[in-house]
Design a protein around this motif. Sequence first.
Motif, PDB file in Angstrom:
ATOM      1  N   LEU A 165       0.840  -1.211   0.000  1.00 47.54           N
ATOM      2  CA  LEU A 165       0.000   0.000   0.000  1.00 47.54           C
ATOM      3  C   LEU A 165       0.872   1.259   0.000  1.00 47.54           C
ATOM      4  O   LEU A 165       0.572   2.238  -0.695  1.00 47.54           O
ATOM      5  CB  LEU A 165      -0.925  -0.013   1.212  1.00 47.54           C
ATOM      6  N   TRP A 166       1.939   1.232   0.770  1.00 51.29           N
ATOM      7  CA  TRP A 166       2.860   2.381   0.815  1.00 51.29           C
ATOM      8  C   TRP A 166       3.509   2.600  -0.546  1.00 51.29           C
ATOM      9  O   TRP A 166       3.652   3.737  -1.009  1.00 51.29           O
ATOM     10  CB  TRP A 166       3.918   2.114   1.882  1.00 51.29           C
ATOM     11  N   LEU A 178       2.276   1.640  -3.537  1.00 55.29           N
ATOM     12  CA  LEU A 178       1.264   2.123  -4.468  1.00 55.29           C
ATOM     13  C   LEU A 178       0.984   3.604  -4.259  1.00 55.29           C
ATOM     14  O   LEU A 178       0.807   4.360  -5.230  1.00 55.29           O
ATOM     15  CB  LEU A 178      -0.028   1.317  -4.308  1.00 55.29           C
ATOM     16  N   ALA A 179       0.955   4.035  -2.988  1.00 57.67           N
ATOM     17  CA  ALA A 179       0.749   5.464  -2.714  1.00 57.67           C
ATOM     18  C   ALA A 179       1.918   6.279  -3.247  1.00 57.67           C
ATOM     19  O   ALA A 179       1.741   7.349  -3.827  1.00 57.67           O
ATOM     20  CB  ALA A 179       0.579   5.677  -1.208  1.00 57.67           C
ATOM     21  N   VAL A 191      -0.804   6.051  -7.318  1.00 60.54           N
ATOM     22  CA  VAL A 191      -2.026   5.366  -7.733  1.00 60.54           C
ATOM     23  C   VAL A 191      -3.249   5.943  -7.045  1.00 60.54           C
ATOM     24  O   VAL A 191      -4.336   6.019  -7.644  1.00 60.54           O
ATOM     25  CB  VAL A 191      -1.897   3.852  -7.436  1.00 60.54           C
ATOM     26  N   PHE A 192      -3.106   6.376  -5.799  1.00 61.62           N
ATOM     27  CA  PHE A 192      -4.251   6.839  -5.026  1.00 61.62           C
ATOM     28  C   PHE A 192      -4.459   8.348  -5.081  1.00 61.62           C
ATOM     29  O   PHE A 192      -5.408   8.865  -4.491  1.00 61.62           O
ATOM     30  CB  PHE A 192      -4.095   6.421  -3.550  1.00 61.62           C
ATOM     31  N   SER A 193      -3.584   9.044  -5.752  1.00 60.28           N
ATOM     32  CA  SER A 193      -3.728  10.509  -5.778  1.00 60.28           C
ATOM     33  C   SER A 193      -3.249  11.048  -7.119  1.00 60.28           C
ATOM     34  O   SER A 193      -2.236  10.610  -7.660  1.00 60.28           O
ATOM     35  CB  SER A 193      -2.899  11.143  -4.653  1.00 60.28           C
ATOM     36  N   GLU A 221      -3.669  12.456 -11.228  1.00 59.35           N
ATOM     37  CA  GLU A 221      -3.894  11.796 -12.502  1.00 59.35           C
ATOM     38  C   GLU A 221      -2.595  11.137 -12.981  1.00 59.35           C
ATOM     39  O   GLU A 221      -1.529  11.739 -12.958  1.00 59.35           O
ATOM     40  CB  GLU A 221      -4.362  12.799 -13.553  1.00 59.35           C
ATOM     41  N   GLN A 230       9.941   1.203  -3.725  1.00 57.33           N
ATOM     42  CA  GLN A 230       8.534   1.258  -4.119  1.00 57.33           C
ATOM     43  C   GLN A 230       8.325   0.708  -5.528  1.00 57.33           C
ATOM     44  O   GLN A 230       7.368  -0.033  -5.785  1.00 57.33           O
ATOM     45  CB  GLN A 230       8.031   2.701  -4.033  1.00 57.33           C
TER      46      GLN A 230
END
Length: 529
Positions: free
Chosen positions: A22-23, A25-26, A30-32, A34, A339
């Motif tokens: 998750l860290w 991907l962030a 991916v989570f923020s 475009e 990452q």
Amino acid sequence: MPRLRRSRARWAWGVGAGVLLLWSLAGAGVFSGEVLNPAGARQLARFGAGALAPDLSPDFLRLLLGSTLVTVAYAALGAGLAVAAGALGAPLLTRSSWGRRRTGRLLARGAVAVPRGLHEAVWGLLLLNVLGLDPWVGVLAIAVPYGAVTAKVFADLLDEAPRAAHDALVAAGAGRTTALLYGLWPQAAGGLLAYAFYRLECAVRSAVVLGLIGAGGLGYQLSLSFTSLRWDQVWTCVYALTAVCVAAVVAGRAVRRRIADPPAPRGGRLRRDRVLVVAGVAVPALVAWSAWYLAVSPAALVDDRAREQLALLVSAAWPPDVSGPLLVALAGAAVVTVQTSVVAVALATAGAVLLAGLTTRPAHRVAVPRALAGVLVRTALLVLRAVPPPVWALVLLFVLRPGVLPGALALGVYTLGVMGRLTGEALEELDRRPADALTALGASGAAARLYGVAPRAVGPVLALALYRWEVAVRDTVLVGLLGAGGLGALLALQLAVFDWPAVTTTLVVVVALTLAVDLVSDRARAVLR
């Protein structure tokens, strides 16, 4: 009946892996924000259309044939030297050679960790500054790290071989070297030979990567075609790469199968295996031809120019730069590297698991559509791992904004090609009797795989994923060298401005990060056992 207990260690490692993913991907965005770039969709469509209309003109095919021969020569000679170095270095790393002297063995293994901790492309760039535009650059860039890896693997295979003959020779008064040579090498010969052919397969892909940084061959031609947006030529290069990789895989698999299942004796006499005899003759001949074709000269490694350039490089690179701003930049780049590797391996592992039903060769006859789908998937995976990660990164940049994500996905696509094959082979080696028993009781094929295969496949698949994570950290540096961020991008900038003290510090961080990932991965595999 004994109660089943949950392993707290496994749960802790599982939760830690989830948090790490998750860290990562962030960090990849991916989570923020475009991440897509719709403007590049048309160029991506043109790239895909080129697959149906490759350039088959006689002039380009002749050029491609010469490039293919250069790639094969680099791979064969580099892998040959690596196997020879591995065979010579393995006795220095085995437990049998050191006995109870653990400190010496740890120091020896630490010494080989340095060359294998740097990617072949990094070795190529360093050797280029010493040897110039000499064919030895491409050969040694493969031979040095592969030789260190081969020595480590050969030592592990020797340590795992049956020790009865070795112990009997030691008890009879033979020296450690004699006992190792006559008591362990014959026992481990099959595994050693199989791994040597696997190194040859990997060397083909490494030779292509070295071509991207100017060493010539198929990689260099692929880079030129991509830069000029000649998609028809790009796909011709991809198909040529795939053909070379297919030849290496088929040859290596044939040898490994003969070693694993030798022909039965006839009339009480051992039968000579023609495949192994041909391989034993063809491989040395291929290595000798490679040395002749590349026109390498051992004198070039020790001439005055090489010695002077090496002395200048060492004096310029020492002492390393340990200034605060550089260390801060290295810390940030190391985070990006981790990452990128985590996202890539997670993507590849998920894809390999989803495709496992098609990548596994069925033990029984299946319907034609199922067999055809398996062939198509295995061919697609071969194409994915034949194309170097930097090329996939350039393709993905058509539709993705620059950052961590394109490099991570490019490395994930390439790793999926490798993981898909390794996962399929791991599942083929599992005991099929539980699944066959469920099928005989009336279970569907999906249920038989879910309850008869999946529980026993978790361990091997996760172990493969952890191994590929170690490799992905080194490959992340390669993607970064061509602009995808992380330690590779920082190293490329330092090399461009000849900041050798900073290069030394960055290389130390790369090796340290690789060793750290190796240790974490080794500990995780121990928990899974």
